[in-house]
Design a protein around this motif. Structure first.
Motif: not given
Length: 123
Positions: A1-25
């Motif tokens: 499965m593919e990994l998706s990464l996107s960022t956005r700002t909420v207040g003073e925080h940087t939010v990194l939205e992660v989707g899919g599978e986080v594995d050795v690949y």
């Protein structure tokens, strides 16, 4: 499965939205993105794992590495997770004692009460 990464700002925080599978690949891509954010000066980072279907030890290592890199810079690093299978991984590894884990991005960014998350952020 593919990994998706996107960022956005909420207040003073940087939010990194992660989707899919986080594995050795796919974990190297997550590591690179977190390092980019920290090197760019982001000091309040929230990683939203809400769309993650699988997380292995390599992914956990990437999250720990980002926390270690951010702490000396005076930053904060929180996770958003409300999926029981992932929360179980954090509990089994005792990483729920290392990372503040929130039920929503708004709670992690301090814009809403944490409420019943299943995990209480460490003091």
């Amino acid at each position: 499965m593919e990994l998706s990464l996107s960022t956005r700002t909420v207040g003073e925080h940087t939010v990194l939205e992660v989707g899919g599978e986080v594995d050795v690949y796919t974990a190297p891509r997550l590591r690179e993105r977190l390092i980019e954010l920290i090197d760019a000066g982001d000091r309040k980072i929230v990683v939203d794992l809400g769309r993650v279907d699988f997380l292995d030890s390599t992914g956990l290592g990437v999250l720990v590495g980002a926390l270690k890199r951010l702490r000396p810079a005076g930053g904060t690093f929180g996770l958003v997770c409300d999926k029981e299978p992932l929360l179980k991984i954090f509990r089994i590894t005792a990483l729920d004692q290392v990372f503040p884990i929130f039920p929503t991005v708004e709670a992690a960014a301090g814009e809403a009460p944490a409420g019943p998350a299943g995990v209480v952020p460490p003091a």
